[in-house]
Design a protein around this motif. Sequence first.
Motif, PDB file in Angstrom:
ATOM      1  N   LEU A   1      -7.914   2.491  -3.160  1.00 27.84           N
ATOM      2  CA  LEU A   1      -8.819   1.269  -2.300  1.00 27.84           C
ATOM      3  C   LEU A   1      -8.313  -0.665  -3.179  1.00 27.84           C
ATOM      4  CD1 LEU A   1     -11.152  -0.744  -1.195  1.00 27.84           C
ATOM      5  CD2 LEU A   1     -12.105  -0.607  -3.120  1.00 27.84           C
ATOM      6  N   GLU A   2      -7.193   0.108  -4.162  1.00 22.34           N
ATOM      7  CA  GLU A   2      -6.576  -1.239  -4.935  1.00 22.34           C
ATOM      8  C   GLU A   2      -6.264  -1.389  -3.745  1.00 22.34           C
ATOM      9  OE1 GLU A   2      -5.071  -3.650  -9.285  1.00 22.34           O
ATOM     10  OE2 GLU A   2      -5.772  -1.054  -8.308  1.00 22.34           O
ATOM     11  N   LEU A   3      -4.954  -0.639  -3.195  1.00 24.48           N
ATOM     12  CA  LEU A   3      -3.684  -0.246  -2.888  1.00 24.48           C
ATOM     13  C   LEU A   3      -3.772  -1.413  -0.959  1.00 24.48           C
ATOM     14  CD1 LEU A   3      -1.726   2.672  -3.308  1.00 24.48           C
ATOM     15  CD2 LEU A   3      -1.443   0.517  -3.992  1.00 24.48           C
ATOM     16  N   ARG A   4      -5.790  -0.778  -0.587  1.00 23.71           N
ATOM     17  CA  ARG A   4      -5.770  -0.985   0.550  1.00 23.71           C
ATOM     18  C   ARG A   4      -6.184  -2.749   0.170  1.00 23.71           C
ATOM     19  NH1 ARG A   4      -7.539   1.757   4.829  1.00 23.71           N
ATOM     20  NH2 ARG A   4      -9.313   0.489   4.719  1.00 23.71           N
ATOM     21  N   SER A   5      -6.761  -3.014  -1.378  1.00 21.70           N
ATOM     22  CA  SER A   5      -7.370  -4.538  -0.791  1.00 21.70           C
ATOM     23  C   SER A   5      -6.155  -5.340  -1.384  1.00 21.70           C
ATOM     24  CB  SER A   5      -7.968  -5.300  -2.277  1.00 21.70           C
ATOM     25  OG  SER A   5      -7.097  -4.338  -4.206  1.00 21.70           O
ATOM     26  N   LEU A   6      -4.481  -5.166  -1.262  1.00 18.72           N
ATOM     27  CA  LEU A   6      -3.555  -5.686  -1.538  1.00 18.72           C
ATOM     28  C   LEU A   6      -2.956  -6.225   0.122  1.00 18.72           C
ATOM     29  CD1 LEU A   6      -1.583  -4.534  -4.617  1.00 18.72           C
ATOM     30  CD2 LEU A   6      -2.653  -6.474  -4.344  1.00 18.72           C
ATOM     31  N   THR A   7      -3.075  -5.090   1.036  1.00 16.56           N
ATOM     32  CA  THR A   7      -2.593  -5.760   2.304  1.00 16.56           C
ATOM     33  C   THR A   7      -3.707  -5.434   2.961  1.00 16.56           C
ATOM     34  OG1 THR A   7      -2.978  -2.394   2.624  1.00 16.56           O
ATOM     35  CG2 THR A   7      -0.916  -3.576   1.222  1.00 16.56           C
ATOM     36  N   GLY A   8      -4.919  -6.353   2.888  1.00 14.92           N
ATOM     37  CA  GLY A   8      -5.672  -6.747   4.142  1.00 14.92           C
ATOM     38  C   GLY A   8      -7.241  -6.112   3.730  1.00 14.92           C
ATOM     39  N   ILE A   9      -7.907  -5.710   3.172  1.00 16.77           N
ATOM     40  CA  ILE A   9      -8.883  -5.327   2.668  1.00 16.77           C
ATOM     41  C   ILE A   9      -9.707  -7.326   2.363  1.00 16.77           C
ATOM     42  CG2 ILE A   9     -11.437  -4.791   1.327  1.00 16.77           C
ATOM     43  CD1 ILE A   9     -10.048  -1.944   1.980  1.00 16.77           C
ATOM     44  N   ASP A  10     -10.815  -7.702   2.886  1.00 19.96           N
ATOM     45  CA  ASP A  10     -10.576  -8.741   3.270  1.00 19.96           C
ATOM     46  C   ASP A  10     -12.502  -8.706   1.352  1.00 19.96           C
ATOM     47  OD1 ASP A  10      -9.505  -9.529   4.599  1.00 19.96           O
ATOM     48  OD2 ASP A  10     -10.762  -9.961   6.222  1.00 19.96           O
TER      49      ASP A  10
END
Length: 84
Positions: free
Chosen positions: A43-52
Motif C-alpha cells: 500500500l505504501e508503494l501504491r500511495s507513491l504512485t497514485g492512491i489519492d
Amino acid sequence: MTAPDLLEELYRNQQRSMRSLAWMLLGDQESAEDAVQDCFSRLELRSLTGIDNPADVHYVQTKTPLLTIDSIRDAEGRGQTVFC
C-alpha cells in the motif's frame, strides 16, 4: 494530512484486526504479522504512485486475506504444514 500520515493512521487503525484475520487463516502469529506488513508495504508503494486516499480501508481488508492465502499456497507448495 499527508499520504504518509494517512498511511500511518490506517496502520494504527487496521493492523490489529487484519493481523487477527491473517492469524486465523494461517494459524501462526509470525506469518500473520508478515502478511499484514507485506500488505501495508504494498500500500505504501501504491500511495507513491497514485492512491489519492490511503485511508481507504477496502484495500487493506481485501489485500491482507489474499496475501494470506498466497502464503498458505506457498507453504503447501514447499510441503509445509498449514494450520488452517
